[in-house]
Each structure stands twice: as structure tokens, then as C-alpha cells.
Design a protein around this motif. Structure first.
Motif, short mmCIF file in Angstrom:
data_model
loop_
_atom_site.label_atom_id
_atom_site.label_comp_id
_atom_site.label_asym_id
_atom_site.label_seq_id
_atom_site.Cartn_x
_atom_site.Cartn_y
_atom_site.Cartn_z
N LYS A 85 6.31 3.55 -11.31
CA LYS A 85 5.44 4.65 -10.90
C LYS A 85 4.72 4.28 -9.61
O LYS A 85 4.20 3.17 -9.46
CB LYS A 85 4.43 4.94 -12.00
CG LYS A 85 3.59 6.18 -11.76
CD LYS A 85 2.70 6.46 -12.96
CE LYS A 85 1.92 7.75 -12.79
NZ LYS A 85 1.06 8.03 -13.97
N VAL A 86 4.71 5.22 -8.69
CA VAL A 86 3.97 5.06 -7.43
C VAL A 86 2.78 6.00 -7.49
O VAL A 86 2.94 7.21 -7.69
CB VAL A 86 4.85 5.37 -6.21
CG1 VAL A 86 4.03 5.23 -4.93
CG2 VAL A 86 6.06 4.48 -6.18
N LYS A 87 1.60 5.47 -7.34
CA LYS A 87 0.38 6.26 -7.42
C LYS A 87 -0.47 6.04 -6.19
O LYS A 87 -0.29 5.07 -5.44
CB LYS A 87 -0.39 5.93 -8.67
CG LYS A 87 -0.95 4.51 -8.70
CD LYS A 87 -1.72 4.26 -9.98
CE LYS A 87 -2.31 2.84 -9.99
NZ LYS A 87 -3.09 2.58 -11.22
N VAL A 88 -1.39 6.92 -5.99
CA VAL A 88 -2.30 6.84 -4.86
C VAL A 88 -3.58 6.17 -5.33
O VAL A 88 -4.23 6.62 -6.28
CB VAL A 88 -2.61 8.23 -4.28
CG1 VAL A 88 -3.59 8.12 -3.12
CG2 VAL A 88 -1.33 8.92 -3.85
N LYS A 89 -3.94 5.08 -4.67
CA LYS A 89 -5.16 4.34 -5.01
C LYS A 89 -5.91 4.02 -3.72
O LYS A 89 -5.36 3.33 -2.86
CB LYS A 89 -4.80 3.05 -5.75
CG LYS A 89 -6.03 2.27 -6.23
CD LYS A 89 -5.60 1.03 -7.01
CE LYS A 89 -6.80 0.25 -7.50
NZ LYS A 89 -6.42 -0.97 -8.26
N GLU A 90 -7.12 4.55 -3.64
CA GLU A 90 -7.95 4.37 -2.46
C GLU A 90 -7.25 4.85 -1.20
O GLU A 90 -7.27 4.21 -0.15
CB GLU A 90 -8.37 2.90 -2.31
CG GLU A 90 -9.21 2.39 -3.45
CD GLU A 90 -9.58 0.93 -3.28
OE1 GLU A 90 -9.11 0.32 -2.29
OE2 GLU A 90 -10.34 0.40 -4.12
N GLY A 91 -6.54 5.96 -1.36
CA GLY A 91 -5.87 6.56 -0.22
C GLY A 91 -4.56 5.89 0.15
O GLY A 91 -3.95 6.26 1.17
N LYS A 92 -4.11 4.93 -0.62
CA LYS A 92 -2.88 4.22 -0.32
C LYS A 92 -1.90 4.36 -1.49
O LYS A 92 -2.30 4.43 -2.64
CB LYS A 92 -3.15 2.74 -0.03
CG LYS A 92 -4.02 2.49 1.20
CD LYS A 92 -4.21 1.00 1.41
CE LYS A 92 -5.06 0.72 2.63
NZ LYS A 92 -5.25 -0.73 2.86
N MET A 93 -0.63 4.33 -1.15
CA MET A 93 0.42 4.36 -2.16
C MET A 93 0.60 2.95 -2.70
O MET A 93 0.80 1.99 -1.94
CB MET A 93 1.74 4.86 -1.56
CG MET A 93 1.64 6.21 -0.89
SD MET A 93 1.25 7.55 -2.04
CE MET A 93 2.77 7.64 -2.96
N THR A 94 0.55 2.82 -4.01
CA THR A 94 0.66 1.51 -4.63
C THR A 94 1.52 1.60 -5.89
O THR A 94 1.67 2.68 -6.48
CB THR A 94 -0.74 0.97 -4.99
OG1 THR A 94 -0.61 -0.33 -5.58
CG2 THR A 94 -1.43 1.89 -5.97
N LEU A 95 2.07 0.48 -6.29
CA LEU A 95 2.95 0.43 -7.47
C LEU A 95 2.11 0.30 -8.74
O LEU A 95 1.11 -0.43 -8.76
CB LEU A 95 3.91 -0.76 -7.37
CG LEU A 95 4.99 -0.68 -6.28
CD1 LEU A 95 5.83 -1.97 -6.31
CD2 LEU A 95 5.87 0.54 -6.46
N ASP A 96 2.57 0.99 -9.76
CA ASP A 96 1.92 0.92 -11.07
C ASP A 96 2.97 0.48 -12.09
O ASP A 96 3.90 1.23 -12.41
CB ASP A 96 1.35 2.29 -11.45
CG ASP A 96 0.57 2.24 -12.76
OD1 ASP A 96 0.53 1.16 -13.39
OD2 ASP A 96 0.03 3.29 -13.17
N CYS A 97 2.83 -0.75 -12.58
CA CYS A 97 3.82 -1.32 -13.52
C CYS A 97 3.35 -1.27 -14.97
O CYS A 97 3.99 -1.88 -15.84
CB CYS A 97 4.12 -2.77 -13.13
SG CYS A 97 4.75 -2.98 -11.46
N ASP A 98 2.25 -0.61 -15.25
CA ASP A 98 1.69 -0.64 -16.60
C ASP A 98 2.66 -0.09 -17.65
O ASP A 98 2.85 -0.69 -18.71
CB ASP A 98 0.38 0.15 -16.63
CG ASP A 98 -0.72 -0.53 -15.81
OD1 ASP A 98 -0.55 -1.73 -15.51
OD2 ASP A 98 -1.71 0.15 -15.47
#
Length: 1169
Positions: free
Chosen positions: A806-819
Motif C-alpha cells: 500500500k502506498v499512502k500519503v504521509k506528511e504530504g509525501k508518498m510512502t510505503l505502508d507494509c502493515d
């Protein structure tokens, strides 16, 4: 000459003596007697009877010759004259003779015409002359009696003989009022003198009287009934065919039995029910119901061939003369009598009465009745067939009439030869009946012969079970070899069997490939295979015939009754097969207006005509049926809907090699079904309603559910449908849909892709959670979970890898979510790994590719990869360990992929460390000491060493020496690496204990021993055997399965008891060893008490101990070390805890701890340590 005229005065006529004397010229000769008699009769024709009777009474004639003639022939002449007069008057001679005698009696007594005389005058004594005349009258009457003219018995016979004349309107009494009045007046005069039986005859069998004179008859009947009432006689006690002469004193029951015999005899000779019986059922109903029928319906053992009485009873039943309840009770009683005789083994048949031959003849006769349309005779013939079948299939005495469930074996033993012949004869004749009946009328205009025939079969549960078993064999194994006529007949048979059994017995398949008992239609539909071309063509022929017949049979019935004749499972098979085999059926459905116009031109009877037509193919009939409005409208009823899920079950079972469609044709058909038909078909009709996600969910569920379909397929056909099915094709449809979703989502960003990501993991989580009900998995649950994850992994690798990150937006940036990925691996994949602690290579590679693909959507892929892998290394040790294990074969492909995605950049640091650790472990295994210790986690280094050991498994000495280079006593990191390595080796050792015959790791015990010798002085190695106290080694619980964690106490003692005394002594001196050993022993004991032992231990090798031996040796080892340990080694509080744990499971160990505690605290001083 009338009676009145004959009784006139004789003064004006010549006497009989003078007449005879004038004709007598001389003494007659003996030969002239008859000539003289004839001449005398001619003279008497002109005389009246009263005068003749008076003449007979005169004094004896002077001529002796004449006297002798009169004495011998006078009475005869008088009788002849009476017969002559009775013939002229058309009345019985008995009536005329009685009338004449009574009138002469009144003339002698002087009472004729004195009806008003006093009673005293009537009672005066007779004169001498009157007494003489009376004596002569009695003599004359005696002569008449001797001739049978006044005999009471002959009176009855005379009445019976003339019954036809008096019972119709053609007699003289019906056309002449004078004769009628005379007849009724005569009968009335006889009432005071007649016996009761004669009066009953006249009351029950009155003569025919015209309507205008019925009052005269009613007066006579009232008079006769009054007389019978005075005599206390009942009219109803009289039989139908009563013999008056023999009826006196006969019981009513005996008379009824004689009536039955007579009625049966008449029926046997004429073939018809006698009029007397018919009239009695109407006018003498009390006698008929309470006397005649009970005597007729006496229970008995019915003969094999129907006798006259059976045919007579069936004739009365068909004429509605026997109440239904009474008839049913009679048949049940007869069956009971037959069973009782059967139990006593006294039932015997003649050699000529072969039951099978009799049944064959009876069925042929029934077939002829169906062809001729003789509905009236069918019931009687079916009754005879039922009786013969009850002999062939006697059943058990304690058989339940309404048995709830009938067992149907899908792989039955060879049937009894006689039973098989009977079933084949029944089905063959039924098919012939279908053809013959269809020649004359369509099903909706036929008599209910088929349902009646099936009802006869349902009455015998033994026969019914054998019949259903035979149908299963025909449908499942021989359907393709049946002719068109046989297919039509079996289709009709199945329709009526379903209709008749819809509310009775259910069918339980053995083994249970269906859930619970089901209706007969659903059970037999399961026998219709649609996996190959041959099976499909056979199935569609049967289903088309059955559905066409059902539509036609219920054409004239209300809508709710029409559905009883249309089998839902066969209808749904047509919804699946017709579009598959007929491409034109996939076109846009015909509009309702066109279908309604066609329905007005042709009725539903044409469907059956098309189905049975000699020149009609199944394709023509199927296409004709598909276009009917009535056929299409059934899809709006829930039970007739073929849902997308059901379609997938059928399609996934098709064998591609034997499919009727080529690969390209099959793909074209599947795309139509998935992407066009069901995708946009309304949800209330079983489709997806245009929802792409719903279509995706159905496809995924169908693929996951194939495992259960495979089980049924293996049970049915005993084949392994792993390869050759349409699973790859359906996976291709799933891929096409996913790629369509991906293309659509390009304009919607990551929100839609995230929905698919969440859906996938939620879907598999729900599947696994519904299977796992507790922490401790039994064998069945483990196998089910393995099948679910195994199927899921097959689907997983066919889908785009990027969907699982999953790719999510965190603090205005695209980041990976492996949870979600980490949670999925820890909760589901970890439980079913085989071998334990290792993900499959293709699954590991797919997750890693997904990580690389997803990272490119971020601003800095390298940084996101490092962060994600650090999270995985910490929270998902199973994926880390599996990556290390497969890194040698995965790194080239992943490196190439990363270079293509990031324009040739080197691998991220976290992935490069995997390569570095691998090189370090290999060099260490090769005996090359290196001071460059990679900067990696202890688990990563331990996993690298574990892989290196597997590579150098043949060089045990070299690898052991390499382990000594790590020197755990001088470096804490080295010690942690070796503890993780020990855990991985113990895990392998436990796999060897569970599956000793596979010999996965032959030298694993030696490696464990080497590691123990290095770590035994440290307490860290004990932590891997403490589930709740792992500390820095907590991650080991997420490497292996929960089941392996529970079995660690077994591995602990199995490994420890094989060590040397020196090593055991060192281990015992290790801090915390005794508590760990006691806890492991308690858990080991619980495992045995709960029955958690594996079947693999039944095949130990020569060095492996049985579990019971391990448990016994563990106890001895523990007791010995408890006695040897120093009292100061454990605090009293700790000892009390251990003692309480052992108290319930092993009192002996608890007692040893108690003794040790007493030695430690001889005085009651509080222990604050």
C-alpha cells in the motif's frame, strides 16, 4: 276365459262325469289312457275351474273303470287346466291355484259374500256335508301339491323364473289394470298366511308398477312390512341371492358369505358386476356396507396372479362402490397377512408363478392399457403390479413406512441380480408407456397414469431405494450410451419422481458430497457430470427432455403448480450448457414483445413435440426452448437462478483436454459469461449488477472454493483434478479484470488501488478466520487452512505484485505502508508453512517484487525500501528468514528489476546487506576467519549461517570448527547469533521428529549438540524454550508456527536426553535450568494428557525414542537433578510456584520439590528473597 267366468255356476253346464261318459263307448284300454286324457282336456277348456273342482268332489262314480281313471288322472287333468288358464291370463300358476282353492274354501264354509256377518256366525261348526267337501278339497290340494303347483319352494322358483316378466314394463300386469289389480289383491290376501321369507322377497323385489298405480304397490308394501314387524323380522337381514327353502335359521354372516360367493361367481362368468349387487349398493346400502363388503374384504394372503375375487374387488373399487378408507385398510391388512406368512416361511409359489415373469406380463398389460387409453382398468392393473412388487421386494417387518432418509451410495456394490432385473423391467416399460402415450396426446392432455405408476413404486421403500440407486448409475455412468427413447422416458420418470417425493423422503449421498439430506431431484442431478464433451451432450439431452416435458405437463395448471414439474437443478444446468454449446444463445436476448408474439402462435405443447420428434436434434429443441418466454421468465424465481458463483463451480470443473470447445472458443465463451453477462446481470438474478468489485469478488471466491469442489470431484470420479481443469482460464479472467481495474485507476490515483489492496487482505483474512476457531488447531482444521492458503498463494502470484503493498500519503509525501502485508504473513502464512518457518519461494519473490514496484511511486524509492525492510526485519521475521533462505536464487532477478525501475541504481542498502551476510556466512563455512562482521541483526546473521550450514551439510567437522570462531563467551552479538541459529536448528530437529521417514535434515542433531556445547554455560539458550520469556529473542515466535511452539518442550527433552553426561552436568549448573526443565516437563505432560501426539512417531528411527519413553526419562532426569541441586539455587517462593504447578499433574515431582523446600527452610522464617 277369465278367472271370474271360470268360477261361475255349474248348473248350466254338463258335469265332468257326463262329459266323459258321453265320450266313453266302451271300456277303454290301457293304451287309450293318454288319448282319453287329451280329449278330456279339450272338453275342459269350456268349463270353469270351480265347477271342475266341485265335480272332483262328488261321490264315487258307478263305473269302476271310469273311477280308476279319475283316481289316477283327475288331479293331473285339473293341474293341466290350471296351467292352461295361467298361460292365458299371463299370471303365475301358483297364484291361480291358490286363488281357486281359497274361493272354493269360502264357498264350502258359506263365507263368500258375507263380509258383514257376525263373528259368532263365522265361528259355527261345519256341517257333515261341509266337512266332506272340505276333505275332498284337501285331497285335491294334496294332488296339486304333489304336482309342485302349491309347493312353497316352487313358489320362490316360479317367482324367480318369472322375475323378468314382472320386473319390466312389458308384462301383462303392466299394461292391464285388471291384471294389476288382481295381482296386488292376490298378494295382499296372502300376507297373513305367507312365511316371513316370502314377504321379504315381495318387499325387496316388487313387480314393476306404472307410476300412476304406485299407490297400490305402496299399500301392499306397507301391509307386508307391518306383518314383518309383527313377526319381528328385519328386511335387511335377507341376503342378495337368498335361498328361501334353506334360509330359515341361517346367520346373517353366513348368508353374506354366500352372497359374496354368488356375486364373485357371476362376475367370473360374465365379467361384469351383477345388477343385484349394483342395486344393493344403492337401495340396500346398510346391508351392502355392513354385511356384504366386510364379508368380501376379509384380509387374506393375496395370490400372485389376480383371482376372480381380486378382479371383482377392483371392479367395485373402480365403480366407487368401496369406500377409499375401507379399501386401503383391506390392502394393509392383506400386506400384514403376507408378511406374517413370510416370517413363518410358509409362503410358497408354484413353479409356473415366477414373480419376475408375472411382473413382466403385468407391466406389458399396463403398457397396453396406457396405449389404448383404458383409464378405468389402470387402477386394477396397478394394484396387481403393486402386489407382485411387494413379493419381489418384501422388505423388513420393522421397516418404517415413512422413512425420513434414503441412503444413496455413489459407488455402490454390485446389485442383486433379481433386483437389477426388476428395476430394468420397470424402467423399460415406463419408457415404452411414455412413447405410446405421447403418440396420442401431449403430456398436458394425458391421464395421470405416470403419477399413479410412480405412487405404486413409492409404497415400497426397498424398491424405491434400489430404483434411485439404479437411476444414479444410469445418469452418472451410462447416460451417453442411452437411446433417445430411453432419455425421454427417464426424463419423464425423473419429473414425476420429483413431484411425488417433494414432500416425503430425502436422499443422503454416501459419502456425503452434498450437505445433508437433499430432495431426490438434487441428489440425482449431482450424478449429471458436465466436465467433458461427452458428459455435456448427454446431460443437455436429458435436461432438455425433462424441462420440455415439465412445461408441457404443467401448461394447463396454475402457475404455482407448474413449477412442481420443472426441476430447478436441471433447469439451471440448461442455463449453463445451452450458452456454452450454442454460441447463438449468447446473443442479446429476444425482446419480451417478440417472445409473447411467438407464444401466442405456438403453445407449450410444441416443446414436447419437438423434444420427441424423430427428426429433431437436441440443438434444435434446445434453441427452441431457449427462445420461449416461459423458459426465460423462470430466471426471475430464486430457485431457478444460476448465480455467478454456481456458474464458476461448473466451469472450474471442466476438463480442458476433453472440452467441447477449443482453447480460443472457451476463452471467448468465458469472457462473454464473466465480462458481459454476469458482470451486468442484475444482482437479484444472481449477477453483479455492473459492479466491477463484485465481479472480482465472485471470481476470487469461485477460485478459492474450488478446493471443496475438488473434494466432491475426487469422491465422484476418484481422479485428481489438479491439472487439466479450467482454473488457469478463470485465473486469466481474473487477471484481465484486475488489469482493467488498474487501467481505470490510473486516473483516480492510489485511492482505488488501496481499495483493492484492502479488499484482498480482508478477503483472505475472513476465509482463514472462518476456518480457525481456536489457538490449538486439530488436524482437520490445519488441512483446511493449508488448502485455503495454498489456493490463495496460487491466486496471489497471478495478480500484480504491486497490489499487495500500500502506498499512502504521509506528511504530504508518498510512502510505503507494509502493515497489512506484515499482518498477513504473521497471522496466516506463518501457520501453514511447510517446512515450518519458511515461505514458498514464489510467494517470497512476489512480495519482494511488490515492494520494488510500489517504491517507484514514492519520491525516493531507495529510502522507502530501506525503511520498509527495516520494519519487516523487526516485525516480520518469517519474511526476513525466507528472503535470506531464497536470496541466492532471487537476487539476480530482483537486482535486474530494480535496475530497470531506477535507471541502473544499485540495490538499496538494506537489500545489499542480505548479499553481504550471505557472503560472510559462506566464507565462515569455508573455514576462512573474517574480522569484518556485517552490520546486521542477529536473526539475519543467524539465518545466513543456517543457510550456509545447509550448503555445507556434508562437512560437519568443518562447519563445527567455523562455529568455534565466533567465541560467544567474548562477544554478546556472537552469542545472540548462535542462539538464533540454535532456534532455527531446533525447529528443523522438531520437523525431523514429526516426520522421521522423510529425513529432511539428517545431521541436524549433531549441529544442535555443537551449538549447545557453545551456549550451555549461558542462560540465553534456555529462552527459546520459554514461550513467555523470550526477551531479545521474542521474534522467534513469529518465525515458526504456533503448533511448533507448543511442541518445543518435546524437542527440549528429546534433544537434551541424548547429550553426554558432561554436557548435562554443565546444563544443570546453568542459571535458570531447573525452572525451565520443570516448566518444559509440565507442558510435555499436558501435551500427552490432551492427546497432542503426532502419527509420525509411529515410525521412529533406530536412535529415536517413543514419546512415552521420553516422558518417563524426562521425569527420571528431573527427579535426579531436583535431589542434586543446591538448596540455595532457588528461592522458596519460586519453589512453591513450581510445586503448585506440578501438584495436579505429577504429585511425585511436587513431593520432590516439597522435600527440597523443607530442606531449604527448616524453620518457619519468612523468605524475602
Amino acid at each position: 276365459m277369465s278367472v271370474n267366468a271360470s268360477c261361475g255356476s255349474v248348473s248350466q253346464e254338463r258335469t265332468l262325469s257326463s262329459l266323459i261318459a258321453s265320450r266313453q263307448a266302451k271300456r277303454p284300454k290301457l293304451d287309450d289312457v293318454w288319448r282319453l286324457q287329451k280329449a278330456s282336456i279339450q272338453l275342459l277348456e269350456q268349463q270353469n275351474l270351480c265347477g271342475v273342482l266341485r265335480e272332483v268332489e262328488v261321490e264315487e262314480p258307478r263305473n269302476c273303470g271310469l273311477s280308476s281313471i279319475l283316481s289316477s288322472n283327475g288331479g293331473s287333468l285339473l293341474g293341466c287346466e290350471l296351467i292352461h288358464q295361467a298361460t292365458l291370463l299371463s299370471i303365475p300358476i301358483v297364484m291361480l291355484s291358490v286363488k281357486m282353492v281359497l274361493e272354493r274354501l269360502m264357498e264350502i264354509t258359506g263365507t263368500e259374500g258375507e263380509e258383514e256377518a257376525d263373528e259368532d256366525k263365522r265361528r259355527e261348526l261345519l256341517t257333515c256335508s261341509q266337512r266332506a267337501q272340505l276333505c275332498v278339497l284337501l285331497e285335491s290340494s294334496k294332488d296339486l301339491l304333489s304336482q309342485g303347483i302349491l309347493c312353497p319352494k316352487l313358489l320362490w322358483q316360479e317367482y324367480t323364473r318369472d322375475q323378468i316378466s314382472f320386473g319390466s314394463g312389458n308384462g301383462c300386469h303392466a299394461t292391464s289394470k285388471k291384471s294389476l289389480v288382481f295381482l296386488l289383491k292376490f298378494l295382499s290376501d296372502l300376507v297373513p298366511f305367507e312365511p316371513p321369507q316370502y314377504l321379504k322377497v315381495h318387499v325387496l323385489h316388487p313387480p314393476y308398477i306404472p307410476v300412476r298405480h304406485r299407490t297400490l304397490l305402496m299399500e301392499y308394501s306397507s301391509l307386508a312390512k307391518t306383518r314383518l314387524a309383527d313377526l319381528k323380522e328385519s328386511v335387511e337381514d335377507m341376503g342378495l341371492y337368498e335361498d328361501i327353502a334353506a334360509a330359515r335359521g341361517v346367520p346373517v354372516q353366513c348368508q353374506a358369505a354366500r352372497d359374496v360367493d354368488k356375486a364373485v361367481s357371476l362376475f367370473e362368468s360374465t365379467g361384469r358386476i351383477s345388477t343385484t349387487v349394483i342395486e344393493a349398493s344403492i337401495f340396500r346400502r346398510p346391508y351392502f356396507l355392513t354385511r356384504f363388503l366386510p364379508a368380501l374384504l376379509i384380509p387374506r394372503v393375496l395370490p400372485l396372479k389376480a383371482d376372480a375375487q381380486m378382479r371383482f374387488i377392483e371392479a367395485l373399487k373402480n365403480a366407487d362402490k368401496i369406500p377409499a378408507a375401507q379399501y386401503s385398510s383391506y390392502l394393509e391388512s392383506c400386506q400384514t397377512q403376507r408378511k406374517r406368512q413370510h416370517d413363518r416361511s410358509v409362503m410358497h409359489f408354484d413353479a409356473s408363478d415366477d414373480p419376475l415373469e408375472v411382473l413382466n406380463v403385468q407391466l406389458q398389460e399396463f403398457t397396453q392399457l396406457v396405449a389404448d387409453g383404458e383409464n378405468g382398468e389402470m387402477a386394477a392393473q396397478l394394484s396387481r403390479i403393486s402386489h407382485t412388487l411387494s413379493i419381489l421386494f418384501p422388505g423388513c417387518p420393522d421397516e418404517i413406512a415413512e422413512q425420513a432418509v434414503i441412503k444413496l451410495h455413489i459407488d455402490p456394490p454390485v446389485a442383486h441380480e433379481l433386483y437389477a432385473k426388476v428395476i430394468n423391467i420397470i424402467l423399460r416399460n415406463f419408457c415404452q408407456c411414455v412413447l405410446d402415450a405421447s403418440q396420442a396426446n401431449p403430456p398436458n392432455k394425458q391421464s395421470p397414469w405416470a403419477s399413479r405408476f410412480i405412487s405404486v413404486l413409492l409404497g415400497n421403500k426397498h424398491l424405491l431405494a434400489s430404483l434411485i440407486q439404479r437411476l444414479w448409475d444410469l445418469f452418472h455412468k451410462q447416460l451417453s450410451s442411452l437411446s433417445t427413447a430411453q432419455i425421454l422416458g427417464l426424463a419423464v420418470f425423473l419429473v414425476h419422481l420429483h413431484t411425488s417425493m417433494s414432500h416425503t423422503s430425502l436422499i443422503q449421498l454416501v459419502p456425503p458430497i452434498l450437505t445433508g439430506p437433499v430432495p431426490v431431484e438434487e441428489a440425482l442431478s449431482a450424478a449429471l457430470d458436465c466436465t467433458t464433451k461427452t458428459h455435456m451432450l448427454s446431460c443437455v439431452r436429458l435436461c432438455v427432455a425433462a424441462v420440455c416435458y415439465g412445461f408441457c405437463r404443467g401448461d394447463l395448471l396454475p402457475k404455482h403448480q407448474q413449477q412442481d414439474y420443472i426441476l430447478s437443478n436441471l433447469y439451471k444446468k440448461l442455463l449453463y450448457l445451452i450458452p456454452r454449446l450454442l454460441p447463438e444463445a449468447r446473443m442479446t436476448p429476444i425482446t419480451a414483445e417478440v417472445r409473447e408474439a411467438e407464444d401466442q402462435e405456438e403453445n407449450l405443447s410444441d416443446l414436447w413435440i419437438s423434444a420427441k420428434g424423430a427428426n429433431s436434434s437436441w440443438k434444435k429443441t434446445a434453441w427452441y426452448l431457449w427462445r420461449r418466454n416461459a423458459f426465460q421468465q423462470l430466471q426471475h424465481i430464486p430457485k431457478y437462478q444460476l448465480s455467478f458463483s454456481e456458474w464458476l463451480v461448473n466451469e472450474l470443473r471442466v476438463q480442458r483436454v476433453e472440452d467441447d470447445l477449443s482453447d480460443s472458443e472457451r476463452q471467448e465463451y468465458q469472457r462473454w459469461a464473466c465480462m458481459e453477462h454476469y458482470r451486468y446481470w442484475p444482482e437479484e438474478l444472481g449477477g453483479c449488477g455492473g459492479d466491477m468489485r463484485s465481479t472480482f469478488s465472485h471470481l476470487l471466491s469461485g477460485i478459492m472454493d474450488q478446493q471443496f469442489s475438488d473434494k466432491s470431484l475426487r469422491k465422484l470420479d476418484r481422479i485428481e483434478p489438479v491439472s487439466g481443469t479450467c482454473l488457469p482460464d478463470i485465473l486469466s479472467r481474473l487477471q484481465e479484470l484486475v488489469y482493467e481495474m488498474e487501467v481505470t485507476n490510473l486516473y483516480g490515483g492510489w485511492r482505488e488501488r488501496a481499495d483493492v489492496f484492502d479488499f484482498l487482505f480482508k478477503f483472505v483474512s475472513q476465509r482463514c478466520s472462518s476456518t480457525v476457531s481456536s489457538i490449538s488447531l486439530n488436524l482437520g482444521t490445519q488441512l483446511s487452512l493449508q488448502q485455503i492458503i495454498g489456493t490463495w498463494n496460487r491466486v496471489l502470484v497471478t495478480l500484480p505484485a504491486v497490489l499487495f503493498l500500500k502506498v499512502k500519503v504521509k506528511e504530504g509525501k508518498m510512502t510505503l505502508d507494509c502493515d497489512k502485508l506484515i499482518e498477513h504473513v504473521n497471522q496466516h502464512q506463518r501457520k501453514v508453512c511447510s517446512p515450518a518457518g519458511l515461505l514458498p519461494r514464489h510467494v517470497t519473490a512476489h512480495f519482494l517484487r511488490g515492494l520494488l514496484f510500489a517504491s517507484v511511486y514514492c519520491e525516493c524509492p531507495r529510502i522507502e525500501i530501506n525503511k520498509a525492510w527495516s520494519q519487516i526485519s523487526l516485525l516480520c521475521p518469517l519474511l526476513l528468514k525466507s528472503t535470506v533462505h531464497w536470496w541466492g536464487c532471487l537476487s539476480p532477478g530482483l537486482t535486474s528489476l530494480w535496475h530497470s525501475l531506477c535507471n541502473g541504481e544499485p540495490l538499496p542498502e538494506e537489500l545489499q546487506i542480505l548479499t553481504d551476510c550471505q557472503h560472510w556466512a559462506q566464507s565462515l563455512g569455508n573455514g576462512m576467519s573474517s574480522r569484518l562482521f556485517p552490520q546486521a541483526s542477529a536473526l539475519l546473521l543467524g539465518s545466513s549461517l543456517h543457510c550456509a550450514w545447509q550448503v555445507h551439510a556434508g562437512d560437519k567437522q568443518g562447519f563445527s570448527e567455523a562455529l568455534n570462531m565466533l567465541q560467544p563467551e567474548t562477544d554478546l552479538q556472537h552469542q545472540q547469533v548462535l542462539v538464533f541459529l540454535l532456534f532455527l536448528c531446533v525447529n528443523d530437529y522438531l520437523s525431523t521428529l514429526l516426520c522421521p521417514q522423510e529425513k529432511i535434515y539428517p545431521n541436524i542433531k549433531d549441529l544442535c549438540t555443537d551449538l549447545l556445547s557453545l551456549l550451555v554455560d549461558s542462560a540465553d539458550w534456555l529462552l527459546i524454550f520459554k514461550p513467555s520469556e523470550h526477551g531479545v529473542y521474542q521474534s522467534v515466535t513469529k518465525v515458526t508456527s504456533d503448533e511448533f511452539t507448543r511442541l518445543m518442550p518435546w524437542a527440549f527433552y528429546s534433544l537434551l536426553l541424548q547429550q553426554s553426561a558432561e554436557l548435562l552436568s554443565r546444563a544443570a549448573r546453568c542459571p535458570g535450568f531447573l525452572p525451565t526443565a520443570i516448566t518444559a516437563y509440565i507442558h510435555l505432560l499436558q501435551l500427552f494428557l490432551e492427546g497432542d501426539t503426532t502419527p509420525a512417531i509411529e515410525f521412529p528411527d533406530e536412535h529415536q525414542q517413543q514419546p512415552s519413553q521420553i516422558l518417563r526419562c524426562a521425569k527420571q532426569f528431573l527427579l535426579r537433578w531436583i535431589s542434586q541441586i543446591s538448596p540455595a539455587a532457588l528461592s522458596s517462593c519460586h519453589l512453591r510456584q513450581l510445586e503448585s504447578q506440578c501438584a495436579d499433574l505429577d504429585p511425585e515431582v511436587a513431593a520432590a520439590l516439597s522435600v527440597h523446600l523443607h530442606l531449604q527452610n527448616p524453620s518457619p522464617v519468612m523468605d524475602f528473597l
